[in-house]
Write an enzyme that holds these catalytic residues in place. Structure first.
Site, PDB file in Angstrom:
ATOM      1  N   LYS A  42       0.813  -1.189   0.000  1.00  0.00           N
ATOM      2  CA  LYS A  42       0.000   0.000   0.000  1.00  0.00           C
ATOM      3  C   LYS A  42       0.856   1.252   0.000  1.00  0.00           C
ATOM      4  O   LYS A  42       0.424   2.344  -0.369  1.00  0.00           O
ATOM      5  CB  LYS A  42      -0.855   0.046   1.291  1.00  0.00           C
ATOM      6  CG  LYS A  42      -1.796  -1.089   1.483  1.00  0.00           C
ATOM      7  CD  LYS A  42      -2.500  -0.898   2.864  1.00  0.00           C
ATOM      8  CE  LYS A  42      -3.251  -2.117   3.285  1.00  0.00           C
ATOM      9  NZ  LYS A  42      -3.814  -1.986   4.639  1.00  0.00           N
ATOM     10  N   GLY A  43       2.095   1.123   0.457  1.00  0.00           N
ATOM     11  CA  GLY A  43       2.918   2.277   0.818  1.00  0.00           C
ATOM     12  C   GLY A  43       3.122   3.331  -0.258  1.00  0.00           C
ATOM     13  O   GLY A  43       3.321   4.495   0.061  1.00  0.00           O
ATOM     14  N   GLU A 104       7.864   2.806  -5.691  1.00  0.00           N
ATOM     15  CA  GLU A 104       7.931   2.258  -4.328  1.00  0.00           C
ATOM     16  C   GLU A 104       8.098   3.396  -3.326  1.00  0.00           C
ATOM     17  O   GLU A 104       8.649   4.459  -3.646  1.00  0.00           O
ATOM     18  CB  GLU A 104       9.104   1.259  -4.268  1.00  0.00           C
ATOM     19  CG  GLU A 104       9.379   0.632  -2.918  1.00  0.00           C
ATOM     20  CD  GLU A 104       8.254  -0.216  -2.347  1.00  0.00           C
ATOM     21  OE1 GLU A 104       7.136   0.307  -2.205  1.00  0.00           O
ATOM     22  OE2 GLU A 104       8.502  -1.377  -2.006  1.00  0.00           O
ATOM     23  N   ASP A 108      14.773  -0.443   1.662  1.00  0.00           N
ATOM     24  CA  ASP A 108      15.443  -0.745   2.924  1.00  0.00           C
ATOM     25  C   ASP A 108      16.475  -1.840   2.638  1.00  0.00           C
ATOM     26  O   ASP A 108      17.567  -1.547   2.149  1.00  0.00           O
ATOM     27  CB  ASP A 108      14.366  -1.164   3.931  1.00  0.00           C
ATOM     28  CG  ASP A 108      14.883  -1.373   5.341  1.00  0.00           C
ATOM     29  OD1 ASP A 108      16.038  -1.047   5.616  1.00  0.00           O
ATOM     30  OD2 ASP A 108      14.115  -1.868   6.184  1.00  0.00           O
ATOM     31  N   LYS A 136      17.012   4.078   2.069  1.00  0.00           N
ATOM     32  CA  LYS A 136      17.901   3.873   3.225  1.00  0.00           C
ATOM     33  C   LYS A 136      19.068   3.034   2.749  1.00  0.00           C
ATOM     34  O   LYS A 136      19.141   1.831   3.015  1.00  0.00           O
ATOM     35  CB  LYS A 136      17.167   3.091   4.319  1.00  0.00           C
ATOM     36  CG  LYS A 136      16.068   3.810   5.040  1.00  0.00           C
ATOM     37  CD  LYS A 136      15.664   2.953   6.244  1.00  0.00           C
ATOM     38  CE  LYS A 136      14.242   3.203   6.655  1.00  0.00           C
ATOM     39  NZ  LYS A 136      13.803   2.263   7.706  1.00  0.00           N
ATOM     40  N   ASP A 164       3.807   3.451   6.810  1.00  0.00           N
ATOM     41  CA  ASP A 164       3.051   3.201   8.040  1.00  0.00           C
ATOM     42  C   ASP A 164       3.903   2.610   9.148  1.00  0.00           C
ATOM     43  O   ASP A 164       4.975   2.055   8.915  1.00  0.00           O
ATOM     44  CB  ASP A 164       1.928   2.210   7.763  1.00  0.00           C
ATOM     45  CG  ASP A 164       2.458   0.795   7.569  1.00  0.00           C
ATOM     46  OD1 ASP A 164       3.329   0.603   6.687  1.00  0.00           O
ATOM     47  OD2 ASP A 164       2.040  -0.108   8.306  1.00  0.00           O
ATOM     48  N   ARG A 170      -0.010   6.570   7.728  1.00  0.00           N
ATOM     49  CA  ARG A 170       0.233   6.586   6.285  1.00  0.00           C
ATOM     50  C   ARG A 170      -0.127   7.943   5.673  1.00  0.00           C
ATOM     51  O   ARG A 170       0.500   8.396   4.731  1.00  0.00           O
ATOM     52  CB  ARG A 170      -0.627   5.537   5.569  1.00  0.00           C
ATOM     53  CG  ARG A 170      -0.124   4.121   5.696  1.00  0.00           C
ATOM     54  CD  ARG A 170      -0.830   3.236   4.680  1.00  0.00           C
ATOM     55  NE  ARG A 170      -0.720   1.819   5.002  1.00  0.00           N
ATOM     56  CZ  ARG A 170       0.324   1.048   4.705  1.00  0.00           C
ATOM     57  NH1 ARG A 170       1.367   1.558   4.096  1.00  0.00           N
ATOM     58  NH2 ARG A 170       0.332  -0.230   5.022  1.00  0.00           N
TER      59      ARG A 170
HETATM   60  P1  IMP Z   1      12.907  -3.977   1.774  1.00  0.00           P
HETATM   61  O1  IMP Z   1      12.410  -5.187   1.058  1.00  0.00           O
HETATM   62  O2  IMP Z   1      13.649  -4.344   3.040  1.00  0.00           O
HETATM   63  O3  IMP Z   1      13.684  -3.032   0.901  1.00  0.00           O
HETATM   64  O4  IMP Z   1      11.648  -3.261   2.360  1.00  0.00           O
HETATM   65  C1  IMP Z   1      10.891  -2.389   1.679  1.00  0.00           C
HETATM   66  C2  IMP Z   1       9.536  -2.257   2.332  1.00  0.00           C
HETATM   67  O5  IMP Z   1       9.614  -2.242   3.746  1.00  0.00           O
HETATM   68  C3  IMP Z   1       8.937  -0.930   1.964  1.00  0.00           C
HETATM   69  O6  IMP Z   1       8.135  -1.051   0.827  1.00  0.00           O
HETATM   70  C4  IMP Z   1       8.142  -0.557   3.181  1.00  0.00           C
HETATM   71  O7  IMP Z   1       6.823  -1.070   3.048  1.00  0.00           O
HETATM   72  C5  IMP Z   1       8.814  -1.240   4.320  1.00  0.00           C
HETATM   73  N1  IMP Z   1       9.671  -0.298   5.077  1.00  0.00           N
HETATM   74  C6  IMP Z   1      11.021  -0.215   5.049  1.00  0.00           C
HETATM   75  N2  IMP Z   1      11.476   0.765   5.845  1.00  0.00           N
HETATM   76  C7  IMP Z   1      10.374   1.346   6.378  1.00  0.00           C
HETATM   77  C8  IMP Z   1      10.188   2.470   7.270  1.00  0.00           C
HETATM   78  O8  IMP Z   1      11.142   3.136   7.730  1.00  0.00           O
HETATM   79  N3  IMP Z   1       8.908   2.782   7.576  1.00  0.00           N
HETATM   80  C9  IMP Z   1       7.838   2.090   7.090  1.00  0.00           C
HETATM   81  N4  IMP Z   1       7.965   1.039   6.256  1.00  0.00           N
HETATM   82  C10 IMP Z   1       9.219   0.677   5.898  1.00  0.00           C
HETATM   83 MG    MG Z   2       6.071  -1.111   0.762  1.00  0.00          MG
END
Ligand code: IMP
Ligand code: MG
Length: 187
Positions: A42-43, A104, A108, A136, A164, A170
């Protein structure tokens, strides 16, 4: 401001300004191409909405809009590294031969996007690029770079503009860091 918020990192005005600049780069890079913009639910919903309207304003109103879901976070704020991809009812051939721009909220570990890009490529897309509102960089577990990034940020837990914490915050119209004590300091 909600009591769980530590600080505002980017105001509504700063986000609008940066999103307009991203839209200009995207319109320039995709001139004359058939583009489908695919938001990760949803983000990405707020960033997607602002970005696609900016893209239309910048001269490319013909882009089409789809969504995918990639759930990697449960109620706890940790990534399982086990991302599932859901095309939200779109037929499998939908992106074949098209230029797909994945939208996106934040990168992270990089697991979600690495997996999503692979899934869209497997659908026969002509090209796949990624625009992320926030990055990040310091938390990467896999090698992944987005093509367009709004802002690079340090290792903090972020809410607002679609992001969120346990499904809350959100719709804050700015990007903010959560107080570590609000999420237990681990994410
Ligand atoms: P990744 O697969 O670890 O890169 O994670 C990405 C997903 O994790 C993003 O689409 C977000 O939904 C969630 N996410 C990562 N960091 C944060 C944050 O600081 N706040 C909220 N959601 C996060
Ligand atoms: Mg997300």
């Amino acid at each position: 401001m909600p009591a769980d918020i530590q600080e505002v990192l980017f105001t509504q005005e700063e986000m609008a300004h940066r999103i307009m600049a991203l839209a200009r780069s995207i319109v320039r890079d995709y001139a004359g191409k058939d583009v489908v913009v695919v938001g990760v639910l949803k983000g990405a919903f707020i960033f997607m909405s602002d970005l696609t309207r900016a893209i239309a304003e910048e001269g490319m109103p013909s882009v089409q809009i789809d969504f995918v879901r990639a759930a990697s976070y449960g109620a706890a704020s940790v990534s399982s590294g086990n991302v599932s991809v859901d095309m939200c009812g779109e037929p499998e051939g939908r992106w074949a031969g098209r230029h797909v721009l994945l939208v996106e909220d934040i990168i992270d570990s990089g697991n979600t996007l690495k997996r999503l890009v692979g899934a869209v490529e497997a659908c026969g897309a002509e090209s796949v690029r990624v625009v992320a509102m926030l990055d990040k960089k310091g938390r990467r577990q896999v090698n992944f770079e987005a093509d367009y990034v709004g802002f690079e940020i340090p290792d903090q837990f972020i809410v607002g503009m679609g992001l969120d914490f346990n499904e809350t915050y959100r719709c804050l119209p700015y990007v903010a860091a959560l107080k570590p004590e609000a999420y237990g300091g681990k994410h």
